[in-house]
Design a protein around this motif. Sequence first.
Motif, PDB file in Angstrom:
ATOM      1  N   GLY A  22     -66.669  89.893  42.014  1.00  0.00           N
ATOM      2  CA  GLY A  22     -66.204  91.255  41.922  1.00  0.00           C
ATOM      3  C   GLY A  22     -64.702  91.379  41.874  1.00  0.00           C
ATOM      4  O   GLY A  22     -63.957  90.394  41.771  1.00  0.00           O
ATOM      5  N   THR A  23     -64.283  92.635  41.984  1.00  0.00           N
ATOM      6  CA  THR A  23     -62.862  92.969  41.836  1.00  0.00           C
ATOM      7  C   THR A  23     -62.234  93.474  43.133  1.00  0.00           C
ATOM      8  O   THR A  23     -61.088  93.943  43.134  1.00  0.00           O
ATOM      9  CB  THR A  23     -62.717  94.053  40.766  1.00  0.00           C
ATOM     10  OG1 THR A  23     -63.485  95.205  41.172  1.00  0.00           O
ATOM     11  CG2 THR A  23     -63.187  93.553  39.413  1.00  0.00           C
ATOM     12  N   GLY A  24     -62.967  93.377  44.240  1.00  0.00           N
ATOM     13  CA  GLY A  24     -62.435  93.863  45.509  1.00  0.00           C
ATOM     14  C   GLY A  24     -61.198  93.091  45.942  1.00  0.00           C
ATOM     15  O   GLY A  24     -61.034  91.895  45.668  1.00  0.00           O
ATOM     16  N   ALA A  25     -60.286  93.796  46.619  1.00  0.00           N
ATOM     17  CA  ALA A  25     -59.046  93.180  47.107  1.00  0.00           C
ATOM     18  C   ALA A  25     -59.354  92.090  48.138  1.00  0.00           C
ATOM     19  O   ALA A  25     -60.293  92.202  48.926  1.00  0.00           O
ATOM     20  CB  ALA A  25     -58.145  94.240  47.720  1.00  0.00           C
ATOM     21  N   VAL A  26     -58.524  91.029  48.118  1.00  0.00           N
ATOM     22  CA  VAL A  26     -58.688  89.919  49.060  1.00  0.00           C
ATOM     23  C   VAL A  26     -57.618  90.025  50.149  1.00  0.00           C
ATOM     24  O   VAL A  26     -56.421  90.188  49.856  1.00  0.00           O
ATOM     25  CB  VAL A  26     -58.576  88.553  48.354  1.00  0.00           C
ATOM     26  CG1 VAL A  26     -58.663  87.418  49.376  1.00  0.00           C
ATOM     27  CG2 VAL A  26     -59.666  88.421  47.302  1.00  0.00           C
ATOM     28  N   THR A  27     -58.055  89.944  51.382  1.00  0.00           N
ATOM     29  CA  THR A  27     -57.137  89.939  52.521  1.00  0.00           C
ATOM     30  C   THR A  27     -57.426  88.718  53.391  1.00  0.00           C
ATOM     31  O   THR A  27     -58.529  88.173  53.379  1.00  0.00           O
ATOM     32  CB  THR A  27     -57.267  91.216  53.366  1.00  0.00           C
ATOM     33  OG1 THR A  27     -58.625  91.350  53.797  1.00  0.00           O
ATOM     34  CG2 THR A  27     -56.841  92.439  52.571  1.00  0.00           C
ATOM     35  N   TYR A  28     -56.392  88.317  54.171  1.00  0.00           N
ATOM     36  CA  TYR A  28     -56.505  87.129  55.014  1.00  0.00           C
ATOM     37  C   TYR A  28     -56.216  87.515  56.457  1.00  0.00           C
ATOM     38  O   TYR A  28     -55.404  88.413  56.736  1.00  0.00           O
ATOM     39  CB  TYR A  28     -55.515  86.049  54.553  1.00  0.00           C
ATOM     40  CG  TYR A  28     -55.752  85.625  53.118  1.00  0.00           C
ATOM     41  CD1 TYR A  28     -56.663  84.629  52.810  1.00  0.00           C
ATOM     42  CD2 TYR A  28     -55.069  86.247  52.078  1.00  0.00           C
ATOM     43  CE1 TYR A  28     -56.885  84.245  51.494  1.00  0.00           C
ATOM     44  CE2 TYR A  28     -55.280  85.880  50.761  1.00  0.00           C
ATOM     45  CZ  TYR A  28     -56.198  84.875  50.475  1.00  0.00           C
ATOM     46  OH  TYR A  28     -56.421  84.517  49.161  1.00  0.00           O
ATOM     47  N   SER A  29     -56.868  86.808  57.367  1.00  0.00           N
ATOM     48  CA  SER A  29     -56.685  87.099  58.796  1.00  0.00           C
ATOM     49  C   SER A  29     -56.527  85.806  59.576  1.00  0.00           C
ATOM     50  O   SER A  29     -57.214  84.812  59.294  1.00  0.00           O
ATOM     51  CB  SER A  29     -57.883  87.877  59.338  1.00  0.00           C
ATOM     52  OG  SER A  29     -57.816  87.992  60.761  1.00  0.00           O
ATOM     53  N   ALA A  59     -63.045  92.627  49.561  1.00  0.00           N
ATOM     54  CA  ALA A  59     -63.602  93.964  49.769  1.00  0.00           C
ATOM     55  C   ALA A  59     -64.734  94.251  48.771  1.00  0.00           C
ATOM     56  O   ALA A  59     -64.857  93.606  47.726  1.00  0.00           O
ATOM     57  CB  ALA A  59     -62.502  95.003  49.631  1.00  0.00           C
ATOM     58  N   ALA A  60     -65.544  95.220  49.113  1.00  0.00           N
ATOM     59  CA  ALA A  60     -66.620  95.652  48.210  1.00  0.00           C
ATOM     60  C   ALA A  60     -66.051  96.333  46.975  1.00  0.00           C
ATOM     61  O   ALA A  60     -64.931  96.864  46.982  1.00  0.00           O
ATOM     62  CB  ALA A  60     -67.544  96.617  48.947  1.00  0.00           C
ATOM     63  N   ASP A  61     -66.794  96.283  45.899  1.00  0.00           N
ATOM     64  CA  ASP A  61     -66.440  97.067  44.718  1.00  0.00           C
ATOM     65  C   ASP A  61     -67.693  97.806  44.256  1.00  0.00           C
ATOM     66  O   ASP A  61     -68.661  97.945  45.017  1.00  0.00           O
ATOM     67  CB  ASP A  61     -65.828  96.200  43.616  1.00  0.00           C
ATOM     68  CG  ASP A  61     -66.785  95.151  43.070  1.00  0.00           C
ATOM     69  OD1 ASP A  61     -68.004  95.221  43.384  1.00  0.00           O
ATOM     70  OD2 ASP A  61     -66.331  94.285  42.322  1.00  0.00           O
ATOM     71  N   ASN A  62     -67.695  98.297  43.035  1.00  0.00           N
ATOM     72  CA  ASN A  62     -68.838  99.082  42.552  1.00  0.00           C
ATOM     73  C   ASN A  62     -70.142  98.290  42.522  1.00  0.00           C
ATOM     74  O   ASN A  62     -71.238  98.884  42.574  1.00  0.00           O
ATOM     75  CB  ASN A  62     -68.558  99.630  41.149  1.00  0.00           C
ATOM     76  CG  ASN A  62     -67.464 100.686  41.154  1.00  0.00           C
ATOM     77  OD1 ASN A  62     -67.148 101.245  42.209  1.00  0.00           O
ATOM     78  ND2 ASN A  62     -66.902 100.967  39.988  1.00  0.00           N
ATOM     79  N   TYR A  64     -70.504  94.858  44.204  1.00  0.00           N
ATOM     80  CA  TYR A  64     -70.690  93.832  45.241  1.00  0.00           C
ATOM     81  C   TYR A  64     -70.300  94.363  46.622  1.00  0.00           C
ATOM     82  O   TYR A  64     -69.348  95.153  46.760  1.00  0.00           O
ATOM     83  CB  TYR A  64     -69.853  92.583  44.925  1.00  0.00           C
ATOM     84  CG  TYR A  64     -70.329  91.837  43.701  1.00  0.00           C
ATOM     85  CD1 TYR A  64     -71.381  90.937  43.787  1.00  0.00           C
ATOM     86  CD2 TYR A  64     -69.722  92.051  42.461  1.00  0.00           C
ATOM     87  CE1 TYR A  64     -71.819  90.240  42.656  1.00  0.00           C
ATOM     88  CE2 TYR A  64     -70.147  91.363  41.336  1.00  0.00           C
ATOM     89  CZ  TYR A  64     -71.206  90.466  41.436  1.00  0.00           C
ATOM     90  OH  TYR A  64     -71.642  89.787  40.317  1.00  0.00           O
ATOM     91  N   ASN A  65     -71.064  93.888  47.592  1.00  0.00           N
ATOM     92  CA  ASN A  65     -70.719  94.180  48.987  1.00  0.00           C
ATOM     93  C   ASN A  65     -69.512  93.344  49.412  1.00  0.00           C
ATOM     94  O   ASN A  65     -69.199  92.319  48.795  1.00  0.00           O
ATOM     95  CB  ASN A  65     -71.902  93.846  49.904  1.00  0.00           C
ATOM     96  CG  ASN A  65     -73.124  94.665  49.569  1.00  0.00           C
ATOM     97  OD1 ASN A  65     -73.027  95.860  49.258  1.00  0.00           O
ATOM     98  ND2 ASN A  65     -74.295  94.021  49.639  1.00  0.00           N
ATOM     99  N   ALA A  66     -68.869  93.775  50.484  1.00  0.00           N
ATOM    100  CA  ALA A  66     -67.757  92.987  51.047  1.00  0.00           C
ATOM    101  C   ALA A  66     -68.279  91.646  51.541  1.00  0.00           C
ATOM    102  O   ALA A  66     -69.432  91.510  51.964  1.00  0.00           O
ATOM    103  CB  ALA A  66     -67.103  93.740  52.196  1.00  0.00           C
ATOM    104  N   ALA A  67     -67.424  90.626  51.467  1.00  0.00           N
ATOM    105  CA  ALA A  67     -67.797  89.277  51.944  1.00  0.00           C
ATOM    106  C   ALA A  67     -66.631  88.676  52.721  1.00  0.00           C
ATOM    107  O   ALA A  67     -65.462  88.800  52.307  1.00  0.00           O
ATOM    108  CB  ALA A  67     -68.174  88.385  50.767  1.00  0.00           C
TER     109      ALA A  67
END
Length: 218
Positions: A22-29, A59-62, A64-67
């Motif tokens: 998907g196209t959801g934004a990627v964040t790191y923790s 993050a989720a997009d139209n 795909y769920n968040a992973a």
Amino acid sequence: MATPSTVPYGSTSALSITGGNGTGAVTYSAGTSTGCSITGSTLSVTDASGTCNISATRAADNNYNAATSAEVAVTLTTTDQAALTVVATPSTVPYGSTSALSITGGNGTGAVTYSAGTSTGCSITGSTLSVTDASGTCNISATRAADNNYNAATSAEIAVTLTTTDQAALTVVATPSTVSYGSTSALTINWRKRNWCCHIQRGNFHRLFYHRQHTLRH
């Protein structure tokens, strides 16, 4: 993924992901890590003695769920200090005087110690250098100990110049100071230096140490 996965203090690691969709934004923790922090996709070491466990979330997009990924451990290591230089102020020291020792360069909070090595003419107490024999050698170095982030570092040796010093004022005494023809006067010199004094009387040399007398005849 952290590249590199082993990060020295003062360096950074670039974070990225593999997999996901998907196209959801990627964040790191960095979660509950105690030794690293993340800004954007860059990991920095804040305390090489701490922990560093990171994860990524897309993050989720139209469609795909968040992973969120499983955590991975990043290895944190100490790093070398900047070059360390020892300084003696003054660098030329007369017998009976002292020199203050200090450093320039180095890094971190490690304790600084000084060494006279195999020197034969000086000794060090704390950060103070004293001359023990002005005819001897004096080569000194400094060491800053390791801390949580930096390795120990030792400076190159430097030579300190040792010199002799002036005696205390010398006085000659004639007793009596008025001498009749046919009479004599005893000549004496007196001086006092440190823990001993001496006088010469009628050609005899007397050195007194704490009320103990030694005589050398000329």
